[in-house]
Motif scaffolding. Sequence first.
Motif, PDB file in Angstrom:
ATOM      1  N   GLY A 143      70.601  27.607  46.636  1.00 58.23           N
ATOM      2  CA  GLY A 143      70.317  27.315  47.832  1.00 58.23           C
ATOM      3  C   GLY A 143      68.884  27.170  48.157  1.00 58.23           C
ATOM      4  N   PRO A 144      68.663  26.562  49.596  1.00 61.05           N
ATOM      5  CA  PRO A 144      67.281  26.249  49.928  1.00 61.05           C
ATOM      6  C   PRO A 144      66.310  27.300  50.031  1.00 61.05           C
ATOM      7  CG  PRO A 144      68.761  26.312  51.799  1.00 61.05           C
ATOM      8  CD  PRO A 144      69.723  26.359  50.569  1.00 61.05           C
ATOM      9  N   LYS A 145      66.592  28.671  50.392  1.00 57.85           N
ATOM     10  CA  LYS A 145      65.779  29.511  50.495  1.00 57.85           C
ATOM     11  C   LYS A 145      65.309  29.951  49.014  1.00 57.85           C
ATOM     12  CE  LYS A 145      67.110  31.420  54.886  1.00 57.85           C
ATOM     13  NZ  LYS A 145      67.868  32.564  55.484  1.00 57.85           N
ATOM     14  N   MET A 146      66.107  30.163  48.077  1.00 57.74           N
ATOM     15  CA  MET A 146      65.763  30.590  46.854  1.00 57.74           C
ATOM     16  C   MET A 146      64.928  29.457  45.962  1.00 57.74           C
ATOM     17  SD  MET A 146      65.975  33.414  45.023  1.00 57.74           S
ATOM     18  CE  MET A 146      67.509  34.348  45.490  1.00 57.74           C
ATOM     19  N   LEU A 147      65.195  28.175  46.387  1.00 54.50           N
ATOM     20  CA  LEU A 147      64.553  26.930  45.926  1.00 54.50           C
ATOM     21  C   LEU A 147      63.046  27.045  46.216  1.00 54.50           C
ATOM     22  CD1 LEU A 147      67.220  24.174  46.065  1.00 54.50           C
ATOM     23  CD2 LEU A 147      66.038  24.783  43.976  1.00 54.50           C
ATOM     24  N   THR A 148      62.941  27.223  47.570  1.00 55.02           N
ATOM     25  CA  THR A 148      61.413  27.381  48.072  1.00 55.02           C
ATOM     26  C   THR A 148      60.911  28.393  47.502  1.00 55.02           C
ATOM     27  OG1 THR A 148      62.147  26.343  50.307  1.00 55.02           O
ATOM     28  CG2 THR A 148      60.287  27.823  50.130  1.00 55.02           C
ATOM     29  N   LEU A 149      61.471  29.732  47.292  1.00 57.70           N
ATOM     30  CA  LEU A 149      60.813  30.911  46.423  1.00 57.70           C
ATOM     31  C   LEU A 149      60.476  30.376  45.004  1.00 57.70           C
ATOM     32  CD1 LEU A 149      59.928  33.691  47.126  1.00 57.70           C
ATOM     33  CD2 LEU A 149      62.116  34.598  46.000  1.00 57.70           C
ATOM     34  N   SER A 150      61.323  29.519  44.289  1.00 58.81           N
ATOM     35  CA  SER A 150      60.956  29.085  43.034  1.00 58.81           C
ATOM     36  C   SER A 150      59.747  28.404  42.831  1.00 58.81           C
ATOM     37  CB  SER A 150      62.224  28.316  42.459  1.00 58.81           C
ATOM     38  OG  SER A 150      63.303  29.061  42.304  1.00 58.81           O
ATOM     39  N   ALA A 151      59.674  27.375  43.904  1.00 61.27           N
ATOM     40  CA  ALA A 151      58.207  26.724  44.016  1.00 61.27           C
ATOM     41  C   ALA A 151      57.010  27.546  44.324  1.00 61.27           C
ATOM     42  CB  ALA A 151      58.334  25.486  44.793  1.00 61.27           C
ATOM     43  N   GLU A 152      57.217  28.555  45.241  1.00 61.50           N
ATOM     44  CA  GLU A 152      56.078  29.358  45.635  1.00 61.50           C
ATOM     45  C   GLU A 152      55.574  30.308  44.594  1.00 61.50           C
ATOM     46  OE1 GLU A 152      57.050  29.209  50.468  1.00 61.50           O
ATOM     47  OE2 GLU A 152      57.676  30.921  49.192  1.00 61.50           O
ATOM     48  N   ARG A 153      56.686  30.915  43.726  1.00 62.10           N
ATOM     49  CA  ARG A 153      56.249  32.127  43.230  1.00 62.10           C
ATOM     50  C   ARG A 153      56.659  32.388  41.800  1.00 62.10           C
ATOM     51  NH1 ARG A 153      56.647  37.791  46.007  1.00 62.10           N
ATOM     52  NH2 ARG A 153      55.539  38.082  43.848  1.00 62.10           N
ATOM     53  N   SER A 154      57.001  30.857  41.108  1.00 67.45           N
ATOM     54  CA  SER A 154      57.492  30.771  39.816  1.00 67.45           C
ATOM     55  C   SER A 154      57.103  29.238  39.218  1.00 67.45           C
ATOM     56  CB  SER A 154      58.743  31.015  39.640  1.00 67.45           C
ATOM     57  OG  SER A 154      59.656  30.064  40.022  1.00 67.45           O
TER      58      SER A 154
END
Length: 286
Positions: A143-154
């Motif tokens: 989903g969009p929130k986890m994808l955003t987190l992926s880009a920010e912190r991994s």
Amino acid sequence: MNLNGVGIWSSPLRYGDPGEAADAASELDDLGFTALWIPDVGGPVLQSVENLLGATKRAVIATGILNMWMHEPHDVADAYARLTAEHGPRFLLGLGISHAPLIDAKEAGRYQKPLATTKAFLDGLDDAERPVPNDGRVLAALGPKMLTLSAERSRGAHPYLVTPEHTAIARTALGADALLAPEQTAILTTDRDEARSIGAPWLQGYLAMPNYANNLRRLGFSEDDLQSVSGRLFDAIIAWGDESAVLARIDEHRAAGADHVCVQVLQADQRAMPREQWRRIAEALR
């Protein structure tokens, strides 16, 4: 860490005989697959990572994924530091939040706030004595929130049970620089009935997991598609046919923005390693 090209996603490499897994991993490395991905639904997953690292020279060994509910961040960080010191930068730590039915089955009500839990686990990796760097980890993200987190912190995202349409959505959410490494299931048979006999029961098990079902609903699949494992859904998730069908689906993911595609080969005996099929795919890729 070479994460171009095509990798192999395999449960037997994780849960099969360790000696056979090591032998198969060595061959897959020689065949040119750039990464080997293994799941984690319990047990010593980092021991399996070590076994595969020791059997290979070039391939990245990736967890697809390490279950965050089953490990402590500082233990994972210590293991990551030790394994990368011994084997070089070939261990990619894929992290995932798993699914409520699996986690709550052992402890009712434990599965809560998946995004906050993921952030807390990443904080633990960052705060360890020897932190896991961002470029050494990816997140299972749909989903969009986890994808955003992926880009920010991994380093990026490892979506599982997805279509090329989802890959395009994920690329937009991640931006141009993050790694995108979707899993693609494949069955090497040109017989539709045989393909469905192998793939439909396997797919039904995943469709019982809310995260996957909800993601497919976002992609436009109906309740009837999910309940019946419709032909439309089956064909969208599983690339079946000869080698050209598998390569065509890999190309669709690449055209949609994937950097790396990891292929999971299913066969009638899903506990056995599909070594003949892996060789056929490798030959087709060449």
